[in-house]
Design an enzyme around this catalytic site. Structure first.
Site, PDB file in Angstrom:
ATOM      1  N   ASP A 196      65.152 123.800 -80.770  1.00  0.00           N
ATOM      2  CA  ASP A 196      65.069 124.969 -81.636  1.00  0.00           C
ATOM      3  C   ASP A 196      66.236 125.907 -81.334  1.00  0.00           C
ATOM      4  O   ASP A 196      67.332 125.458 -81.003  1.00  0.00           O
ATOM      5  CB  ASP A 196      63.713 125.651 -81.408  1.00  0.00           C
ATOM      6  N   PRO A 248      57.248 138.239 -70.673  1.00  0.00           N
ATOM      7  CA  PRO A 248      56.209 138.179 -69.642  1.00  0.00           C
ATOM      8  C   PRO A 248      55.203 137.050 -69.826  1.00  0.00           C
ATOM      9  O   PRO A 248      54.697 136.511 -68.836  1.00  0.00           O
ATOM     10  CB  PRO A 248      55.524 139.556 -69.762  1.00  0.00           C
ATOM     11  N   ASP A 308      71.794 123.216 -73.845  1.00  0.00           N
ATOM     12  CA  ASP A 308      72.290 123.949 -75.004  1.00  0.00           C
ATOM     13  C   ASP A 308      73.323 123.089 -75.722  1.00  0.00           C
ATOM     14  O   ASP A 308      74.405 122.845 -75.194  1.00  0.00           O
ATOM     15  CB  ASP A 308      72.925 125.270 -74.544  1.00  0.00           C
ATOM     16  N   ASP A 356      71.463 126.567 -70.489  1.00  0.00           N
ATOM     17  CA  ASP A 356      70.235 125.874 -70.094  1.00  0.00           C
ATOM     18  C   ASP A 356      69.131 125.999 -71.136  1.00  0.00           C
ATOM     19  O   ASP A 356      67.972 125.676 -70.863  1.00  0.00           O
ATOM     20  CB  ASP A 356      69.737 126.380 -68.739  1.00  0.00           C
ATOM     21  N   HIS A 371      63.394 132.454 -83.000  1.00  0.00           N
ATOM     22  CA  HIS A 371      62.539 131.416 -83.582  1.00  0.00           C
ATOM     23  C   HIS A 371      61.943 130.512 -82.506  1.00  0.00           C
ATOM     24  O   HIS A 371      60.729 130.292 -82.454  1.00  0.00           O
ATOM     25  CB  HIS A 371      63.367 130.604 -84.577  1.00  0.00           C
ATOM     26  N   ASN A 406      59.480 124.383 -96.071  1.00  0.00           N
ATOM     27  CA  ASN A 406      59.010 125.549 -96.822  1.00  0.00           C
ATOM     28  C   ASN A 406      59.540 125.617 -98.250  1.00  0.00           C
ATOM     29  O   ASN A 406      59.568 126.695 -98.837  1.00  0.00           O
ATOM     30  CB  ASN A 406      59.446 126.827 -96.087  1.00  0.00           C
ATOM     31  N   TYR A 448      59.602 110.783 -91.343  1.00  0.00           N
ATOM     32  CA  TYR A 448      59.788 109.512 -90.630  1.00  0.00           C
ATOM     33  C   TYR A 448      58.455 108.995 -90.111  1.00  0.00           C
ATOM     34  O   TYR A 448      57.580 109.775 -89.691  1.00  0.00           O
ATOM     35  CB  TYR A 448      60.744 109.681 -89.456  1.00  0.00           C
ATOM     36  N   VAL A 466      55.930 110.244 -86.903  1.00  0.00           N
ATOM     37  CA  VAL A 466      56.008 111.691 -86.742  1.00  0.00           C
ATOM     38  C   VAL A 466      54.785 112.334 -87.383  1.00  0.00           C
ATOM     39  O   VAL A 466      54.379 111.957 -88.488  1.00  0.00           O
ATOM     40  CB  VAL A 466      57.295 112.254 -87.378  1.00  0.00           C
ATOM     41  N   ASP A 505      50.654 115.351 -92.798  1.00  0.00           N
ATOM     42  CA  ASP A 505      49.522 114.666 -92.182  1.00  0.00           C
ATOM     43  C   ASP A 505      48.327 115.580 -91.972  1.00  0.00           C
ATOM     44  O   ASP A 505      47.185 115.131 -91.997  1.00  0.00           O
ATOM     45  CB  ASP A 505      49.948 114.065 -90.841  1.00  0.00           C
ATOM     46  N   SER A 534      57.286 126.099 -89.697  1.00  0.00           N
ATOM     47  CA  SER A 534      57.830 126.123 -88.340  1.00  0.00           C
ATOM     48  C   SER A 534      56.784 126.545 -87.326  1.00  0.00           C
ATOM     49  O   SER A 534      56.789 126.067 -86.191  1.00  0.00           O
ATOM     50  CB  SER A 534      58.996 127.113 -88.261  1.00  0.00           C
TER      51      SER A 534
END
Length: 401
Positions: A74, A82, A93, A100, A108, A208, A222, A225, A248, A272
């Site tokens: 993402d 927190p 990344d 990292d 998002h 969407n 696919y 999935v 599904d 999402s």
């Protein structure tokens, strides 16, 4: 891609791009910091409606997702929040090499991760459905939707495929893909097949663009999935949520509360945010029933859904019910033919076998002993009676066609 709600305070909410665009030039990918970091928001104490529906406290005595790794491919995941502190692993990344995965310039990915694993906090009703799970962040985008327009960088399809493979190779048990492509890319298709072969539960947003004619979304379309559509507070399919055979099941995706980067919470809508409710349920099952394969986990989640208030391809099998998925025995599969995997698969993979053995050892539970013989007989009878009709098209264990 997610769509901001109509609430005035949410007009600058972030979203991952609906179609993964060509990779940005190398010079443009070296940004050391967010060019437009998300605006700070306040904590929200009110109980969000998905928690009223799912009552996660009922699940806590059974499973929390402990020992399960959920990869969130993402916009990155901000571990400073927190409720995510101590729950976010070092990832990677693909947008800015060397990172990292814990920088989130869009918000998002942090929101998606919090729906899965946010810890309970005093004075805050919001919490993740699987707070014991660990998040593996894989950053591929920083796109946002501002005033109805997408802006920001994202990787190309090739790097998206490599991000999926990276997550699988770094011990992901569940893969949450709230990124949608509207083209069938061979590299991405191959990466999904790679994840399925290695016993990873793959969950993806169904997209969407219902108002734009429901273009086929990938990876949700696919085989192997779990494609997830969205419902609103009334339980009805959200108007933007796409319809088609790739859906599904559905889960909360309208007016969803989630963590924001740094501190606080915000609300947003989109498939999402429906996908991580399903990914979290998969994490609960992978802890509670470690002997189940990814195919069996996916089938249990779909088979345990509640009846949907509407009809058609927009709801799939029905509405996600995490409690039933964890506690109930598999039920009959109705009119959903299973098809072979997209790609031919070679013989037994030693790495996958070792990974399964390690997972089973790490998550050994006493109740594994209960009902093995009876469960086996049930599965045999189920397959003999149902397989000719089958489920719609998916989750056949990957193997030679």
């Amino acid at each position: 891609m997610s769509r901001p709600t109509a609430r005035p305070a949410l007009t600058a909410l972030a979203a991952v791009v609906a179609a993964v665009l060509p990779a940005a030039p190398a010079a443009a990918r070296a940004a050391p910091a967010c060019s437009a970091p998300p605006a700070p928001v306040r904590p929200v104490a009110d109980q969000p409606w998905p928690q009223q529906r799912y009552a996660p406290d009922r699940l806590t005595p059974l499973a929390t997702g402990a020992g399960v790794v959920v990869a969130v491919v993402d916009s990155g995941v901000d571990r400073r929040h927190p409720q995510l502190a101590g729950r976010v692993l070092d990832g990677t990344d693909f947008l800015d090499p060397g990172g990292d995965g814990t920088r989130d310039c869009a918000g998002h990915g942090t929101g998606v991760a919090s729906i899965v694993a946010a810890a309970p906090r005093p004075g805050v009703a919001f919490r993740g459905l699987a707070p014991g799970a660990r998040i593996l962040p894989v950053r591929v985008s920083e796109q946002q939707v501002v005033d109805g327009r997408e802006s920001g960088r994202t990787v190309g399809a090739g790097d998206f495929a490599r991000a999926i493979r990276w997550a699988v190779d770094h011990d992901a048990d569940v893969l949450n893909l709230s990124v949608v492509l509207y083209a069938d890319d061979p590299a991405v298709r191959s990466a999904i097949a790679y994840a399925v072969r290695r016993n990873v539960v793959v969950v993806a947003a169904a997209g969407n663009l219902h108002d734009s004619g429901d273009p086929r979304p990938y990876p949700a379309a696919y085989d192997g999935v779990v494609g997830v559509g969205a419902i609103g507070t009334d339980g009805v399919r959200s108007p933007f949520s796409q319809t088609g055979p790739y859906v599904d099941l559905v889960a909360p995706g309208g007016d969803v509360l989630m963590a924001a980067p740094g501190h606080g919470h915000h609300r947003a809508e989109g498939t999402s945010y429906a996908a991580p409710f399903v990914a979290a349920t998969a994490a609960l099952l992978r802890q509670y029933r470690p002997e189940l394969t990814a195919t069996e986990v996916a089938r249990r989640i779909v088979d345990s859904t509640d009846p949907a208030p509407g009809r058609g391809d927009g709801y799939g099998a029905g509405v996600l019910n995490p409690y039933r998925a964890v506690t109930e025995s598999p039920g009959p599969v109705v009119d959903r033919p299973i098809q072979a995997a997209v790609l031919p698969v070679d013989g037994t993979d030693p790495a996958a076998a070792a990974h399964r053995a390690r997972r089973a050892t790490a998550r050994h539970r006493a109740l594994l002993v209960a009902g093995v013989a009876g469960g086996t007989a049930t599965v045999v009878v189920l397959l003999a009676a149902v397989l000719p009709r089958g489920a719609r098209r998916r989750w056949r264990p990957a193997g030679p066609a």
